[in-house]
Write a protein that holds these residues in place. Structure first.
Motif, PDB file in Angstrom:
ATOM      1  N   PHE A 125      38.012 -28.669  29.187  1.00 32.88           N
ATOM      2  CA  PHE A 125      37.526 -27.414  29.262  1.00 32.88           C
ATOM      3  C   PHE A 125      38.605 -26.709  30.187  1.00 32.88           C
ATOM      4  CE2 PHE A 125      36.277 -24.376  32.636  1.00 32.88           C
ATOM      5  CZ  PHE A 125      35.814 -23.520  32.123  1.00 32.88           C
ATOM      6  N   LEU A 126      39.363 -27.463  31.071  1.00 39.57           N
ATOM      7  CA  LEU A 126      40.457 -26.738  31.915  1.00 39.57           C
ATOM      8  C   LEU A 126      41.619 -26.498  30.874  1.00 39.57           C
ATOM      9  CD1 LEU A 126      40.060 -28.818  35.256  1.00 39.57           C
ATOM     10  CD2 LEU A 126      39.576 -26.292  34.776  1.00 39.57           C
ATOM     11  N   TYR A 127      41.721 -27.616  29.880  1.00 36.93           N
ATOM     12  CA  TYR A 127      42.959 -27.418  28.918  1.00 36.93           C
ATOM     13  C   TYR A 127      42.661 -26.262  27.862  1.00 36.93           C
ATOM     14  CZ  TYR A 127      46.203 -29.075  25.237  1.00 36.93           C
ATOM     15  OH  TYR A 127      46.973 -29.050  24.116  1.00 36.93           O
ATOM     16  N   LEU A 128      41.483 -26.201  27.467  1.00 33.74           N
ATOM     17  CA  LEU A 128      41.108 -25.010  26.552  1.00 33.74           C
ATOM     18  C   LEU A 128      41.266 -23.728  27.411  1.00 33.74           C
ATOM     19  CD1 LEU A 128      38.203 -26.479  24.712  1.00 33.74           C
ATOM     20  CD2 LEU A 128      40.580 -26.102  23.914  1.00 33.74           C
ATOM     21  N   GLU A 129      41.223 -23.813  28.846  1.00 27.11           N
ATOM     22  CA  GLU A 129      41.386 -22.390  29.411  1.00 27.11           C
ATOM     23  C   GLU A 129      42.720 -22.245  29.610  1.00 27.11           C
ATOM     24  OE1 GLU A 129      38.854 -20.074  30.665  1.00 27.11           O
ATOM     25  OE2 GLU A 129      38.142 -21.054  28.947  1.00 27.11           O
ATOM     26  N   ASP A 130      43.786 -22.987  29.051  1.00 30.09           N
ATOM     27  CA  ASP A 130      45.229 -22.781  29.194  1.00 30.09           C
ATOM     28  C   ASP A 130      45.637 -23.064  30.628  1.00 30.09           C
ATOM     29  OD1 ASP A 130      45.912 -21.932  26.589  1.00 30.09           O
ATOM     30  OD2 ASP A 130      45.214 -19.945  26.886  1.00 30.09           O
ATOM     31  N   GLN A 131      44.879 -23.891  31.401  1.00 32.92           N
ATOM     32  CA  GLN A 131      45.253 -24.356  32.642  1.00 32.92           C
ATOM     33  C   GLN A 131      46.749 -25.085  32.410  1.00 32.92           C
ATOM     34  OE1 GLN A 131      43.528 -23.384  35.806  1.00 32.92           O
ATOM     35  NE2 GLN A 131      43.127 -21.896  34.616  1.00 32.92           N
ATOM     36  N   SER A 132      47.398 -25.189  33.316  1.00 29.64           N
ATOM     37  CA  SER A 132      48.581 -25.996  33.346  1.00 29.64           C
ATOM     38  C   SER A 132      48.179 -27.592  33.625  1.00 29.64           C
ATOM     39  CB  SER A 132      49.818 -25.651  34.243  1.00 29.64           C
ATOM     40  OG  SER A 132      49.222 -25.928  35.275  1.00 29.64           O
ATOM     41  N   TYR A 133      48.948 -28.425  33.457  1.00 27.15           N
ATOM     42  CA  TYR A 133      48.777 -29.658  33.847  1.00 27.15           C
ATOM     43  C   TYR A 133      48.587 -29.881  35.457  1.00 27.15           C
ATOM     44  CZ  TYR A 133      48.426 -31.685  29.245  1.00 27.15           C
ATOM     45  OH  TYR A 133      48.081 -31.823  27.985  1.00 27.15           O
ATOM     46  N   LYS A 134      49.496 -29.005  36.124  1.00 28.39           N
ATOM     47  CA  LYS A 134      49.377 -29.199  37.362  1.00 28.39           C
ATOM     48  C   LYS A 134      48.108 -28.442  37.877  1.00 28.39           C
ATOM     49  CE  LYS A 134      51.009 -28.824  41.663  1.00 28.39           C
ATOM     50  NZ  LYS A 134      50.570 -29.802  42.591  1.00 28.39           N
TER      51      LYS A 134
END
Length: 164
Positions: A125-134
Motif C-alpha cells: 500500500f505504501l509503495y503504491l502511494e509513492d512513499q519512499s523506502y525511507k
C-alpha cells in the motif's frame, strides 16, 4: 482551543482521506465493512491527534495510525468489525464517494494483495502511494534495507499470484 484543534484535524483528514479509504479497501470486502473501518480509523486518529507532535508529516502519521487500526481490527475479527460509538466525535467530514466501476481495473490487484500477510499488505500500500523506502521504513518501523528486500520479494509473489 478545542475548536481550533478540531478544525485543523478535519482539514487534514479531508485532505488525506484517500489514504484511509485505500487502507479500508485493502482490509475489507464490502461497502459496509469499509465504512465501519473508515469510521473506526477516524475515531482512532481523532483520539491520537492531540499527541501528534508534527515530527513527521501528517500523512505519514496518518498511515501508521490507520494501518495499525486496520491490522488490529482485522486480526481481532476476520469477518465482523466491531466499532466504537461515534457519539463523542461531533465533526462532519466530507467523504469522497468512490465509483466502483472506475476502480474495477484494480480489483485483480487488490484481490492478489489481500492474499499477502498484514505487514506485506501495508508495505505494498505504501509503495503504491509513492512513499519512499525511507518513509515506508519509518511508517512500518523496519529498516530501509528490509523494506526494499521485502518489496522485491512481494513483487515476485504478486507476479506468481496474478500469473500462475
Amino acid at each position: 482551543m478545542k475548536n481550533n484543534l478540531e478544525h485543523e484535524f478535519v482539514s487534514n483528514l479531508e485532505k488525506h482521506q484517500n489514504i484511509v479509504h485505500k487502507i479500508c479497501r485493502m482490509y475489507t470486502n464490502d461497502r459496509e465493512a469499509h465504512n465501519d473501518l473508515f469510521q473506526e480509523v477516524t475515531i482512532q486518529l481523532w483520539k491520537a491527534y492531540p499527541k501528534f507532535r508534527g515530527d513527521s508529516k501528517f500523512s505519514t502519521w496518518m498511515y501508521r495510525v490507520a494501518l495499525n487500526t486496520a491490522i488490529t481490527l482485522y486480526r481481532k475479527s476476520k469477518k465482523d468489525l466491531h466499532t466504537q460509538d461515534f457519539d463523542e466525535v461531533s465533526f462532519k467530514i466530507k467523504a469522497e464517494v468512490y465509483d466502483d466501476e472506475v476502480e474495477q481495473q484494480l480489483q485483480l490487484m487488490y484481490k492478489a494483495v489481500k492474499e499477502l500477510n498484514d505487514i506485506d499488505k501495508a508495505l505494498v500500500f505504501l509503495y503504491l502511494e509513492d512513499q519512499s523506502y525511507k518513509e515506508i521504513s519509518d511508517t512500518l518501523g523496519i529498516s530501509e534495507v528490509n523494506a526494499r528486500v521485502k518489496m522485491n520479494r512481494i513483487k515476485k509473489t504478486l507476479k506468481n499470484i496474478l500469473n500462475p
